[in-house]
Design an enzyme around this catalytic site. Sequence first.
Site, short mmCIF file in Angstrom:
data_model
loop_
_atom_site.label_atom_id
_atom_site.label_comp_id
_atom_site.label_asym_id
_atom_site.label_seq_id
_atom_site.Cartn_x
_atom_site.Cartn_y
_atom_site.Cartn_z
N GLU A 47 -19.09 7.95 17.52
CA GLU A 47 -19.09 9.39 17.79
C GLU A 47 -19.78 10.15 16.65
OE1 GLU A 47 -15.15 11.04 17.87
OE2 GLU A 47 -15.76 12.84 18.98
N LYS A 120 -17.50 15.46 26.36
CA LYS A 120 -16.09 15.14 26.03
C LYS A 120 -15.14 16.13 26.67
CE LYS A 120 -13.37 14.20 21.79
NZ LYS A 120 -13.51 14.05 20.31
N CYS A 157 -13.56 9.39 22.12
CA CYS A 157 -12.45 9.54 21.17
C CYS A 157 -11.16 10.07 21.79
CB CYS A 157 -12.91 10.39 20.00
SG CYS A 157 -11.91 10.07 18.49
#
Lengths: 301, 301
Positions: A47, A120, A157
């Site tokens: 990331e 995300k 994540c």
Amino acid sequence: MTDMDRKVAVGLVQMQCGTDSQLNVDKAISLTRAAVAQGARVVCLPELFCSRYFCQREDPACFELAEPVPGPTSDAFARLAAELDVTVVVSVFERRAPGLYHNTIALIDGARGLTGVYRKMHIPDDPRYYEKYYFTPGDLGFKAFATARCNIGTLVCWDQWYPEAARMTALLGAEILVYPTAIGWHPEEKLSHGECQRDAWVTMQRAHAIANGCFVVAVNRYGFEPAPGAADGGGIEFWGSSFVAGPDGAILCQAPSDAETVLVAQLDLGAITTQRHGWPFLRDRRIDAYGGITSRFLDRS
Amino acid sequence: MTDMDRKVAVGLVQMQCGTDSQLNVDKAISLTRAAVAQGARVVCLPELFCSRYFCQREDPACFELAEPVPGPTSDAFARLAAELDVTVVVSVFERRAPGLYHNTIALIDGARGLTGVYRKMHIPDDPRYYEKYYFTPGDLGFKAFATARCNIGTLVCWDQWYPEAARMTALLGAEILVYPTAIGWHPEEKLSHGECQRDAWVTMQRAHAIANGCFVVAVNRYGFEPAPGAADGGGIEFWGSSFVAGPDGAILCQAPSDAETVLVAQLDLGAITTQRHGWPFLRDRRIDAYGGITSRFLDRS
């Protein structure tokens, strides 16, 4: 070739990220080449590898790190992917408009170039992970991309803590869930909570593999990054430990917590079918009874 | 007493089940008393402990094992729970009408007696686990019960593979997810797959604890039960291994795979709040984007 014969070698680039963005990109390219030299046909980067993890503080100057998609970083990897005929999962701090930024995956598929974008969906906000300041939550929903060699589901994540995200991505046809990640220890908590935290992180993602009968690839950065302005040694020690889990939840390979590592794992995609025949969880989902999942809380018990 | 001071001792009864139902019930009562003598205030019994695991074959004679709820078994435990002032999670093969049976939990709460019923929502059907022949899938939805000492979410065995079930039960306010279970090894697979299977079972349930920031209690039977009519030594070796996981996913205690065991664990319910403050997953759920969870598959990627 039947479905049962399909195989793909996936490369995980676990890297440390420095303060110079060009050096970070150069290193990511070099390590991608190394993974491909070891046989990888899909390469996953961690990331926001272009910079230090700037979310340790809220600083408007950090918006300067953002770039459009397509943009310089996705272009660089599009050239590389075309040259090497590989698929690359590239995490980018996306500038969509002034004042509107996302934590984004650019999915780059060989000669096809940039073939898709995932933004995300779940954005954390905790001490030293002040992401809500920087990133607007994704507005593209969950994504699975049919690439040359396999169907890749892209997640990032904090998404990894949400079974809903893994499930929806698997229902979209993903064979591999890829989680570029930047997670680590607060040094002052490492002794008391560190092993439990990392174990929870691995356990949660292995469970996504099991529940959905697919592969999971988690790619983390490693190394200590001080919190800017912290006089007390504060910061984050990113814990590396990048790994691949099979559809039965077994860990196929794992990187150490403290070293630059290129992992290449040969994934037997036929194992997905075998696993789902053995444990046919998708068959029995009670879709008539899951409506409450879209509620914040079910207050009356 | 604040929320942070609440504690409850939970007892797990891991038992072997024989062919005589009265002896099984007597043993379950005796082991429940043993758990209470060790301090337990909530006691959890394994799935369908009144009999051998009859689902190893499809035989209409086995419907004779069913009983109504309320009925003899729930009545027996209602008397016991009132006497001891404890809560008991009792798994029953429920006869609702001729030709209509469920795999049911009777939740019995001290002097209040039978306070609620949960009917197993996800029904497996695999070699030697022919449950779809016997059990109609639950029609009561997911359940959490406010008992004297804690909020208990009731789920059963195959439910444990479904993150949706754990999530909805937690959203209903459950502090402890209880999974009465009957799972084991096919002896012929044990060497090659056994450890991986059991590890997946533990991993999946630990992940429910992590994702939802709550306790998980899994209570399994143990011991070998031959498949009726199998000439080849076929059957199921139930793997015991009952355990409690905390809201951080750590295993607080675990029984062996091959012995009758009464486990009693003191659960600090304040740890739920602490964990959810540290890792605030519930805060960030993308309920606007989870609608696809109620689809069978999301065919167009």
